[in-house]
Design a protein around this motif. Sequence first.
Motif, PDB file in Angstrom:
ATOM      1  N   THR A   1      16.596 -41.737  43.859  1.00 41.09           N
ATOM      2  CA  THR A   1      16.949 -40.776  42.820  1.00 41.09           C
ATOM      3  C   THR A   1      16.236 -41.143  41.531  1.00 41.09           C
ATOM      4  O   THR A   1      16.254 -42.308  41.119  1.00 41.09           O
ATOM      5  CB  THR A   1      18.467 -40.761  42.575  1.00 41.09           C
ATOM      6  N   ALA A   2      15.607 -40.158  40.903  1.00 44.42           N
ATOM      7  CA  ALA A   2      14.994 -40.342  39.588  1.00 44.42           C
ATOM      8  C   ALA A   2      15.937 -39.759  38.537  1.00 44.42           C
ATOM      9  O   ALA A   2      16.304 -38.587  38.617  1.00 44.42           O
ATOM     10  CB  ALA A   2      13.630 -39.663  39.531  1.00 44.42           C
TER      11      ALA A   2
ATOM     12  N   THR B   1      13.215 -42.423  31.784  1.00 40.79           N
ATOM     13  CA  THR B   1      13.327 -42.288  33.235  1.00 40.79           C
ATOM     14  C   THR B   1      13.827 -43.579  33.866  1.00 40.79           C
ATOM     15  O   THR B   1      13.676 -44.671  33.305  1.00 40.79           O
ATOM     16  CB  THR B   1      11.966 -41.922  33.861  1.00 40.79           C
TER      17      THR B   1
ATOM     18  N   ILE C   1      14.661 -45.054  38.207  1.00 42.09           N
ATOM     19  CA  ILE C   1      14.683 -44.764  39.648  1.00 42.09           C
ATOM     20  C   ILE C   1      15.622 -45.731  40.335  1.00 42.09           C
ATOM     21  O   ILE C   1      15.594 -46.945  40.062  1.00 42.09           O
ATOM     22  CB  ILE C   1      13.270 -44.852  40.257  1.00 42.09           C
TER      23      ILE C   1
ATOM     24  N   THR D   1      16.654 -36.047  43.853  1.00 35.56           N
ATOM     25  CA  THR D   1      16.735 -37.069  44.897  1.00 35.56           C
ATOM     26  C   THR D   1      15.904 -36.646  46.096  1.00 35.56           C
ATOM     27  O   THR D   1      16.067 -35.529  46.598  1.00 35.56           O
ATOM     28  CB  THR D   1      18.191 -37.294  45.341  1.00 35.56           C
TER      29      THR D   1
ATOM     30  N   TYR E   1      18.496 -35.184  37.638  1.00 34.32           N
ATOM     31  CA  TYR E   1      18.411 -36.243  38.642  1.00 34.32           C
ATOM     32  C   TYR E   1      18.058 -35.670  40.020  1.00 34.32           C
ATOM     33  O   TYR E   1      18.929 -35.358  40.827  1.00 34.32           O
ATOM     34  CB  TYR E   1      19.707 -37.064  38.710  1.00 34.32           C
TER      35      TYR E   1
END
Length: 205
Positions: free
Chosen positions: A142-143, A164, A166, A116, A114
């Motif tokens: 944040t991904a 994924t 976001i 950011t 994760y």
Amino acid sequence: MRRFLTILATLAVGLTTLSPASAQNTHTWQLKGSAGLFSLPDFVGLLVVGFGSIDTTDDVTRHEFTPVTNLSFEAHRFVNEWFALGGSLSVGYASAYTRFANGGAVSRRASALYPTLCLAASTRYFESNRFAMYGSWGVGATALLVDQYSANSSSTNDDDTPSTGITLMGNLYPLCLSYGERSGIYVEVGWGAKGIVNVGGFFNF
């Protein structure tokens, strides 16, 4: 809490528009690197990994590794003696796996990465010699990258392509202390992608 944040925001705007540049501070940029414990994305990542690694079948031994250390890198440009603008990148990771007792092959694996990325600001409250007290703020995204594998199921992403997502992220660190002039160390306490307690070093140039 809302009143406190409003006061800090008003103070930051006032210092940006009213404070003259310091004649003694000739530094224009600041680079920072740190490690923090228990960031906000950690809780999401560890939750995903925790559920993803559950395996109640027989002949399975459980092994796991779920770090909660987040690495952060920041770059700021001083607007004046009291205010700086820039950006930050924080990266956290968590993983867990179980193995079959016979043979040791992986039965189930789950991992979460994760990163950011935030627009960041720093507001200095107080400075005396080499000691300073300041606040660190940021807003970004944040991904969450999740990879899962199960030897007994085709429902997880066995092709090693992570799923994924976001989400918005904010860094609120109202209590920060630093020591040093051209270079030094700092401690930040707050909430966000950098960890509840964030310790690192900086370099001004």
